[in-house]
Design a protein around this motif. Structure first.
Motif, PDB file in Angstrom:
ATOM      1  N   ALA A 139     -41.233  49.131  39.752  1.00  0.00           N
ATOM      2  CA  ALA A 139     -40.143  50.173  40.276  1.00  0.00           C
ATOM      3  C   ALA A 139     -38.854  49.654  40.813  1.00  0.00           C
ATOM      4  O   ALA A 139     -37.605  50.070  40.537  1.00  0.00           O
ATOM      5  CB  ALA A 139     -40.917  51.319  41.346  1.00  0.00           C
ATOM      6  N   SER A 140     -39.229  48.671  41.884  1.00  0.00           N
ATOM      7  CA  SER A 140     -38.093  47.823  42.272  1.00  0.00           C
ATOM      8  C   SER A 140     -37.404  47.149  41.206  1.00  0.00           C
ATOM      9  O   SER A 140     -36.149  47.235  41.347  1.00  0.00           O
ATOM     10  CB  SER A 140     -38.711  46.758  43.404  1.00  0.00           C
ATOM     11  N   LEU A 141     -37.991  46.528  40.476  1.00  0.00           N
ATOM     12  CA  LEU A 141     -37.205  45.798  39.440  1.00  0.00           C
ATOM     13  C   LEU A 141     -36.502  46.629  38.620  1.00  0.00           C
ATOM     14  O   LEU A 141     -35.389  46.329  38.154  1.00  0.00           O
ATOM     15  CB  LEU A 141     -38.217  44.959  38.716  1.00  0.00           C
ATOM     16  N   GLY A 142     -37.059  47.819  38.120  1.00  0.00           N
ATOM     17  CA  GLY A 142     -36.305  48.915  37.321  1.00  0.00           C
ATOM     18  C   GLY A 142     -35.097  49.321  38.160  1.00  0.00           C
ATOM     19  O   GLY A 142     -33.886  49.503  37.403  1.00  0.00           O
ATOM     20  N   ARG A 143     -35.489  49.646  39.335  1.00  0.00           N
ATOM     21  CA  ARG A 143     -34.050  50.177  40.094  1.00  0.00           C
ATOM     22  C   ARG A 143     -32.901  49.290  40.135  1.00  0.00           C
ATOM     23  O   ARG A 143     -31.665  49.634  40.321  1.00  0.00           O
ATOM     24  CB  ARG A 143     -34.560  50.578  41.406  1.00  0.00           C
ATOM     25  N   ARG A 144     -33.275  47.932  40.427  1.00  0.00           N
ATOM     26  CA  ARG A 144     -32.267  46.947  40.695  1.00  0.00           C
ATOM     27  C   ARG A 144     -31.544  46.919  39.333  1.00  0.00           C
ATOM     28  O   ARG A 144     -30.427  46.750  39.186  1.00  0.00           O
ATOM     29  CB  ARG A 144     -32.925  45.566  41.124  1.00  0.00           C
ATOM     30  N   SER A 145     -32.198  46.683  38.107  1.00  0.00           N
ATOM     31  CA  SER A 145     -31.723  46.443  36.853  1.00  0.00           C
ATOM     32  C   SER A 145     -30.736  47.498  36.527  1.00  0.00           C
ATOM     33  O   SER A 145     -29.737  47.324  36.077  1.00  0.00           O
ATOM     34  CB  SER A 145     -32.760  46.216  35.758  1.00  0.00           C
ATOM     35  N   ALA A 186     -34.475  49.368  31.506  1.00  0.00           N
ATOM     36  CA  ALA A 186     -34.565  49.585  32.859  1.00  0.00           C
ATOM     37  C   ALA A 186     -35.348  51.113  33.330  1.00  0.00           C
ATOM     38  O   ALA A 186     -36.095  50.871  33.905  1.00  0.00           O
ATOM     39  CB  ALA A 186     -33.439  49.440  33.606  1.00  0.00           C
ATOM     40  N   GLU A 187     -34.890  51.980  32.536  1.00  0.00           N
ATOM     41  CA  GLU A 187     -35.348  53.259  32.802  1.00  0.00           C
ATOM     42  C   GLU A 187     -36.641  53.387  32.435  1.00  0.00           C
ATOM     43  O   GLU A 187     -37.424  54.019  32.892  1.00  0.00           O
ATOM     44  CB  GLU A 187     -34.247  54.334  32.235  1.00  0.00           C
ATOM     45  N   LEU A 189     -38.902  51.030  32.743  1.00  0.00           N
ATOM     46  CA  LEU A 189     -39.973  50.424  33.651  1.00  0.00           C
ATOM     47  C   LEU A 189     -40.026  51.742  34.712  1.00  0.00           C
ATOM     48  O   LEU A 189     -41.259  51.924  35.168  1.00  0.00           O
ATOM     49  CB  LEU A 189     -39.080  49.416  34.521  1.00  0.00           C
ATOM     50  N   LEU A 190     -39.132  52.393  34.799  1.00  0.00           N
ATOM     51  CA  LEU A 190     -39.326  53.452  36.000  1.00  0.00           C
ATOM     52  C   LEU A 190     -40.265  54.551  35.566  1.00  0.00           C
ATOM     53  O   LEU A 190     -40.963  55.176  36.104  1.00  0.00           O
ATOM     54  CB  LEU A 190     -37.779  54.206  36.525  1.00  0.00           C
ATOM     55  N   VAL A 191     -39.952  54.764  34.162  1.00  0.00           N
ATOM     56  CA  VAL A 191     -40.902  55.785  33.790  1.00  0.00           C
ATOM     57  C   VAL A 191     -42.291  55.323  33.736  1.00  0.00           C
ATOM     58  O   VAL A 191     -43.232  56.252  33.693  1.00  0.00           O
ATOM     59  CB  VAL A 191     -40.565  56.098  32.167  1.00  0.00           C
ATOM     60  N   LEU A 192     -42.706  54.251  33.406  1.00  0.00           N
ATOM     61  CA  LEU A 192     -43.934  53.616  33.098  1.00  0.00           C
ATOM     62  C   LEU A 192     -44.642  53.684  34.557  1.00  0.00           C
ATOM     63  O   LEU A 192     -45.676  54.093  34.969  1.00  0.00           O
ATOM     64  CB  LEU A 192     -44.041  52.256  32.821  1.00  0.00           C
ATOM     65  N   VAL A 193     -43.931  53.604  35.689  1.00  0.00           N
ATOM     66  CA  VAL A 193     -44.438  53.690  37.125  1.00  0.00           C
ATOM     67  C   VAL A 193     -44.248  55.055  37.588  1.00  0.00           C
ATOM     68  O   VAL A 193     -44.277  55.411  38.835  1.00  0.00           O
ATOM     69  CB  VAL A 193     -43.817  52.577  37.992  1.00  0.00           C
ATOM     70  N   ASP A 194     -43.969  56.332  36.838  1.00  0.00           N
ATOM     71  CA  ASP A 194     -43.863  57.302  37.134  1.00  0.00           C
ATOM     72  C   ASP A 194     -42.771  57.694  38.109  1.00  0.00           C
ATOM     73  O   ASP A 194     -42.897  58.670  38.932  1.00  0.00           O
ATOM     74  CB  ASP A 194     -45.194  57.979  37.602  1.00  0.00           C
ATOM     75  N   GLU A 195     -41.424  56.926  38.141  1.00  0.00           N
ATOM     76  CA  GLU A 195     -40.467  57.278  38.766  1.00  0.00           C
ATOM     77  C   GLU A 195     -39.528  58.037  38.000  1.00  0.00           C
ATOM     78  O   GLU A 195     -39.091  57.788  36.828  1.00  0.00           O
ATOM     79  CB  GLU A 195     -39.884  55.853  39.248  1.00  0.00           C
ATOM     80  N   ARG A 196     -38.757  59.008  38.715  1.00  0.00           N
ATOM     81  CA  ARG A 196     -37.786  59.717  38.016  1.00  0.00           C
ATOM     82  C   ARG A 196     -36.223  59.122  38.139  1.00  0.00           C
ATOM     83  O   ARG A 196     -36.017  58.649  39.300  1.00  0.00           O
ATOM     84  CB  ARG A 196     -37.831  61.365  38.532  1.00  0.00           C
ATOM     85  N   SER A 197     -35.780  59.312  36.941  1.00  0.00           N
ATOM     86  CA  SER A 197     -34.356  58.955  36.933  1.00  0.00           C
ATOM     87  C   SER A 197     -33.364  60.055  37.452  1.00  0.00           C
ATOM     88  O   SER A 197     -33.698  60.976  37.228  1.00  0.00           O
ATOM     89  CB  SER A 197     -33.788  58.614  35.493  1.00  0.00           C
ATOM     90  N   PRO A 198     -32.323  59.280  38.392  1.00  0.00           N
ATOM     91  CA  PRO A 198     -31.616  60.628  38.744  1.00  0.00           C
ATOM     92  C   PRO A 198     -30.407  61.188  38.086  1.00  0.00           C
ATOM     93  O   PRO A 198     -29.614  62.096  38.230  1.00  0.00           O
ATOM     94  CB  PRO A 198     -30.792  59.502  39.921  1.00  0.00           C
ATOM     95  N   GLN A 199     -30.601  60.689  36.684  1.00  0.00           N
ATOM     96  CA  GLN A 199     -29.683  61.497  35.546  1.00  0.00           C
ATOM     97  C   GLN A 199     -30.129  62.645  35.183  1.00  0.00           C
ATOM     98  O   GLN A 199     -30.662  63.039  34.159  1.00  0.00           O
ATOM     99  CB  GLN A 199     -29.750  60.441  34.482  1.00  0.00           C
ATOM    100  N   ILE A 200     -30.097  63.682  36.300  1.00  0.00           N
ATOM    101  CA  ILE A 200     -30.431  65.161  36.052  1.00  0.00           C
ATOM    102  C   ILE A 200     -29.270  66.100  36.134  1.00  0.00           C
ATOM    103  O   ILE A 200     -28.586  65.738  37.260  1.00  0.00           O
ATOM    104  CB  ILE A 200     -31.550  65.608  36.962  1.00  0.00           C
ATOM    105  N   SER A 201     -28.980  66.785  35.324  1.00  0.00           N
ATOM    106  CA  SER A 201     -27.748  67.535  35.200  1.00  0.00           C
ATOM    107  C   SER A 201     -28.031  68.870  34.720  1.00  0.00           C
ATOM    108  O   SER A 201     -29.141  69.408  34.041  1.00  0.00           O
ATOM    109  CB  SER A 201     -26.466  66.963  34.078  1.00  0.00           C
ATOM    110  N   SER A 202     -27.205  69.947  35.142  1.00  0.00           N
ATOM    111  CA  SER A 202     -27.497  71.378  34.787  1.00  0.00           C
ATOM    112  C   SER A 202     -26.598  71.724  33.497  1.00  0.00           C
ATOM    113  O   SER A 202     -26.691  72.794  32.974  1.00  0.00           O
ATOM    114  CB  SER A 202     -26.976  72.461  36.067  1.00  0.00           C
ATOM    115  N   VAL A 203     -25.844  70.790  32.892  1.00  0.00           N
ATOM    116  CA  VAL A 203     -25.077  71.015  31.811  1.00  0.00           C
ATOM    117  C   VAL A 203     -25.845  70.946  30.658  1.00  0.00           C
ATOM    118  O   VAL A 203     -26.580  69.900  30.364  1.00  0.00           O
ATOM    119  CB  VAL A 203     -23.659  70.027  31.828  1.00  0.00           C
ATOM    120  N   THR A 204     -26.093  71.875  29.733  1.00  0.00           N
ATOM    121  CA  THR A 204     -26.737  71.905  28.696  1.00  0.00           C
ATOM    122  C   THR A 204     -26.179  70.783  27.438  1.00  0.00           C
ATOM    123  O   THR A 204     -24.998  70.756  27.571  1.00  0.00           O
ATOM    124  CB  THR A 204     -27.006  73.224  28.143  1.00  0.00           C
TER     125      THR A 204
END
Length: 379
Positions: A139-145, A186-187, A189-204
């Protein structure tokens, strides 16, 4: 003479009577003795049977209790303890109660069972710590990358806006596409450790835009052939992760198909659901391999025990469970593998006019694909 004979006859009769009486008495005594012996024999047999039953019960009862305790340890206590340890709790290794037994051998078996339980709990604790440390490191490596790649993409975008030379601009677009793929890694890696990406939007986003976004995150996007894709709006909160999921499936299809064969992408509505199919015409998979791949994609296995080449399957598995979508691999008629993605109605949006800032949102999401298209047009 007659009297003498008479006397002899009477004497014989008396002797005969006495003999008969004596024989009868002896027979009665023998019968009584035999009856006593038989009764005594029956009593001895009954005593032996009772002793054998009691001895057997004294052995089987502690063994049965030991078996029940072993089943309880294997089926309930040990899995619960391992789950609590993996959840981060500090659980001491406890020995269970002893079964009632005075046999030294049984007591030793019970002690050995408790030692096995304590050893298993200790190993589970070490494994939980190892998994937690591995997940935190990834998770740390994924967030840094991810942070570095985003800064790189922002810098490349600024250079693209300032560059006027077509050849230099084409190289910047190629670098943009490469950085977009690095961001997906990089994302992952975050998915594999069940970390969510901040790329969440309300726009369809539209279904075509979703597929194009996924194409922009793969290397050989020119081999992807877009078949008929029926228009459908996708909820903004699911667009980024769905694009990532489709990119993993498309790249997997490109990797395992001949370089001269296209990968087809179809999209159609199925009642309230929406389906997207990624079809390749490669070497295909055996039924056993297909079953294992579906198990990985459904999220039923842990990625830490998998070979590196299957990490994409585990990324898809985590995303399918997170989004609540269904992904199924099957054989393609004529050779190859088809991946069917079924999007449920809850992550779809009503077909309505897009908001004014749709282009801004889509352009930020399609950096990679725009880079490749622009590079091709520049050349």
């Amino acid at each position: 003479m007659i009297r003498a004979d008479r006397t002899v006859y009477d004497a014989q009769r008396r002797v005969d009577a006495d003999a008969r009486a004596r024989a009868k008495a002896l027979s009665a005594d023998a019968a009584a003795a035999l009856t006593g012996y038989l009764a005594l024999g029956l009593l001895v047999i009954a005593a032996l049977v009772t002793a054998a039953v009691l001895a057997g019960r004294s052995i089987t009862r502690p063994l049965d209790a030991l078996a029940r305790e072993a089943d309880d340890v294997a089926q309930r206590r040990l899995p619960e303890t391992v789950a609590r340890i993996q959840a981060g709790e500090l659980v001491p290794a406890e020995g269970g109660g002893r079964p009632p037994s005075s046999a030294q051998e049984i007591s030793r078996v019970v002690a050995a069972l408790h030692n096995v339980e304590r050893t298993a709990v200790g190993l589970a604790a070490e494994q939980a710590v190892l998994r937690r440390n591995t997940a935190e490191s990834l998770a740390s490596l994924g967030r840094r990358s991810q942070g570095l790649v985003r800064r790189q993409l922002a810098l490349i975008t600024a250079l693209e806006q300032q560059e006027l030379d077509p050849e230099a601009l084409a190289e910047l677009f190629e670098l943009d596409h490469l950085a977009t793929r690095m961001r997906r890694n990089a994302e992952s890696l975050l998915v594999l450790v069940d970390e969510r990406s901040p790329q969440i939007s309300s726009v369809t986003a539209g279904s075509l835009e979703l597929v194009q976004s996924a194409m922009g995150e793969v290397e050989q996007y020119r081999r992807v052939a877009l078949a008929e894709i029926e228009p459908r709006r996708i909820s903004g909160r699911a667009v980024a992760e769905l694009s990532h999921l489709l990119a993993e499936l498309v790249e997997n299809a490109l990797s395992f198909s001949p370089p001269d064969q296209p990968v087809d992408v179809h999209g159609w509505g199925d009642g309230d659901d929406y389906c997207i199919a990624v079809v390749d015409h490669g070497v295909g998979m055996s039924p056993e391999g297909l079953a294992r791949a579906n198990a990985r994609i459904s999220g039923e296995e842990a990625f830490l025990v998998a070979p590196t080449r299957y990490l994409g399957h585990y990324v898809v598995g985590r995303l399918t469970r997170r989004l609540g979508v269904e992904v199924l691999l099957s054989d393609t008629p004529g050779g190859g593998v088809s991946a069917l993605v079924t999007l449920p109605a809850r992550i779809l949006a009503p077909d309505e006019a897009p908001p004014p800032d749709r282009r801004t949102h889509v352009s930020s999401m399609l950096n990679g694909f725009r880079a490749g298209v622009a590079r091709a047009e520049a050349r």
